[in-house]
Scaffold this motif. Structure first.
Motif, PDB file in Angstrom:
ATOM      1  N   ILE A  69       0.689  -1.194   0.022  1.00 59.13           N
ATOM      2  CA  ILE A  69      -0.071   0.068  -0.051  1.00 59.13           C
ATOM      3  C   ILE A  69       0.730   1.348   0.138  1.00 59.13           C
ATOM      4  CG2 ILE A  69      -1.682   1.156   1.383  1.00 59.13           C
ATOM      5  CD1 ILE A  69      -2.778  -1.511   2.514  1.00 59.13           C
ATOM      6  N   GLN A  70       1.816   1.199   0.887  1.00 56.95           N
ATOM      7  CA  GLN A  70       2.752   2.235   1.137  1.00 56.95           C
ATOM      8  C   GLN A  70       3.509   2.723  -0.335  1.00 56.95           C
ATOM      9  OE1 GLN A  70       5.162   1.210   4.113  1.00 56.95           O
ATOM     10  NE2 GLN A  70       4.046   2.024   5.806  1.00 56.95           N
ATOM     11  N   GLU A  71       3.877   1.633  -1.055  1.00 59.60           N
ATOM     12  CA  GLU A  71       4.749   1.745  -2.363  1.00 59.60           C
ATOM     13  C   GLU A  71       3.842   2.404  -3.575  1.00 59.60           C
ATOM     14  OE1 GLU A  71       6.860  -1.753  -3.151  1.00 59.60           O
ATOM     15  OE2 GLU A  71       7.726  -1.842  -1.258  1.00 59.60           O
ATOM     16  N   THR A  72       2.294   1.859  -3.347  1.00 63.18           N
ATOM     17  CA  THR A  72       1.411   2.472  -4.341  1.00 63.18           C
ATOM     18  C   THR A  72       1.144   3.828  -4.093  1.00 63.18           C
ATOM     19  OG1 THR A  72       0.517   0.259  -4.144  1.00 63.18           O
ATOM     20  CG2 THR A  72      -1.035   2.155  -5.250  1.00 63.18           C
ATOM     21  N   ILE A  73       1.115   4.128  -2.901  1.00 61.65           N
ATOM     22  CA  ILE A  73       1.108   5.548  -2.444  1.00 61.65           C
ATOM     23  C   ILE A  73       1.871   6.468  -2.940  1.00 61.65           C
ATOM     24  CG2 ILE A  73       0.838   7.352  -0.499  1.00 61.65           C
ATOM     25  CD1 ILE A  73      -0.817   5.248   1.038  1.00 61.65           C
ATOM     26  N   ALA A 138      -0.692   0.642 -11.779  1.00 62.36           N
ATOM     27  CA  ALA A 138      -0.874  -0.594 -10.999  1.00 62.36           C
ATOM     28  C   ALA A 138       0.406  -1.461 -11.518  1.00 62.36           C
ATOM     29  CB  ALA A 138      -2.233  -1.247 -11.022  1.00 62.36           C
ATOM     30  N   ALA A 139       0.353  -1.515 -12.785  1.00 60.04           N
ATOM     31  CA  ALA A 139       1.570  -2.462 -13.243  1.00 60.04           C
ATOM     32  C   ALA A 139       2.894  -1.999 -12.975  1.00 60.04           C
ATOM     33  CB  ALA A 139       1.649  -2.796 -14.630  1.00 60.04           C
ATOM     34  N   VAL A 140       3.316  -0.724 -12.923  1.00 62.25           N
ATOM     35  CA  VAL A 140       4.632   0.006 -12.543  1.00 62.25           C
ATOM     36  C   VAL A 140       4.776  -0.541 -10.987  1.00 62.25           C
ATOM     37  CG1 VAL A 140       5.440   2.297 -12.128  1.00 62.25           C
ATOM     38  CG2 VAL A 140       4.353   1.733 -14.332  1.00 62.25           C
TER      39      VAL A 140
END
Length: 334
Positions: A69-73, A138-140
């Motif tokens: 979640i943190q990396e997505t943010i 999302a893929a990145v």
């Protein structure tokens, strides 16, 4: 930026092409499953992350449980900054484990979490994202994490419908990320294809849950090592055949193709069909329907297409007698 927003993401299951789609240029048919993860995002004085997957909350300080979640943010912060959008702290609450009694369904919860977080932040910042851009962002995230998946789950979850997905060379795109700006990489041709599919075939689509976990990552790697050029070629042929048959409503070809890809998976590794999944498939014998495993195999879920209401009922009864739970059912019409 809005004060408070709610969004959701679905799960997914493979109709055909699992394992083959891991090889760049090969395709799969992937079905959205409307069992949802949901999130609420609202303005806050500091960042607060709360997921029912974990027993504690987190901030943006490194936390192993909340790392995805943190990396997505962080990726979305990078993207918003490039768009010159001012950032603001928020509270993000995620609910929906896609599990029951502590046992996961196997519907792609990690992919759902990434897409869900991106959708939440897009809603929060009033940012319109196409399904394709949602997929790419999302893929990145997963590419940066070194994820070796096909990204097919992201494609299905981002589009929220049955899709034909042809995979891209993930290693090549991951390498481009090293020296290419995010905005530029998002504009480039990655070499994948995503096509929404609307079946013209009246039938029941059913999901049977074995209540057993899928095979381990170690075993998955062993199965992947057995993938041959023959398996890839035959699977690709059947995926294309199945796609066309669904679009034009050719029932017998649909059944034949599903049977063929099921046999190819069994030949690839007996571990894909454990006893519960063998029972799930056997239950369709003598009925106007076809059932197979879905995804990694060895547990989790299988799917079935049934072309007769009485056959659907008998199939469900046979599943229940074998300890297989009907997780989801929907009607496809012309």
């Amino acid at each position: 930026m809005k004060t408070k927003m709610q969004v959701q993401t679905c799960g997914k299951l493979y109709l055909a092409g699992e394992y083959a789609v891991l090889s760049p240029g090969h395709a799969a048919l992937i079905k959205n499953i409307p069992i949802y993860m949901r999130t609420e995002i609202e303005v806050a004085d500091s960042y607060e992350l709360d997921s029912d997957l974990f027993s504690h909350k987190a901030s943006l300080a490194p936390d192993a449980d909340y790392a995805l979640i943190q990396e997505t943010i962080q990726l979305m912060h990078d993207y918003l900054s490039l768009l010159q959008r001012p950032l603001h702290p928020f509270a993000l609450t995620i609910r929906g484990k896609m599990e029951k009694d502590g046992r996961k369904f196997g519907l792609g919860s990690s992919g759902s979490v990434v897409v869900l977080t991106i959708k939440a932040m897009a809603a929060f910042y009033q940012l319109k994202l196409s399904s394709d851009l949602l997929f790419r962002l999302a893929a990145v995230v997963l590419l940066k994490r070194g994820d070796n998946g096909s990204m097919g789950d992201l494609a299905c979850i981002a589009y929220e419908q049955l899709v034909y997905y042809r995979s891209f060379d993930r290693m090549a795109i991951r390498q481009r990320l090293v020296d290419t700006s995010l905005l530029e990489i998002l504009k480039q041709d990655w070499g994948y294809e995503i096509k929404p599919i609307q079946p013209a075939l009246p039938c029941d689509f059913l999901v049977g849950w074995t209540r057993e976990p899928a095979i381990s990552s170690v075993l998955i790697n062993q199965v992947k090592a057995k993938i041959s050029s023959s398996f890839l070629t035959q699977t690709q042929d059947e995926v294309l055949r199945l796609e066309k048959a669904l679009l034009v409503g050719e029932k017998e070809i649909v059944k034949q193709s599903l049977e063929k890809v099921s046999c190819l998976l069994l030949q690839l590794s007996p571990a894909i069909y454990n006893e519960k999944l063998r029972a799930l498939k056997r239950s369709s014998q003598g009925l106007d329907c076809m059932a197979k495993s879905s995804g990694a195999g060895g547990g989790d879920c299988g799917i079935a297409l049934s072309f007769d209401s009485e056959a659907s009922q008998i199939l469900v009864e046979r599943w229940q007698a074998a300890g297989i739970e009907v997780l989801y059912k929907e009607r496809w019409d012309r």
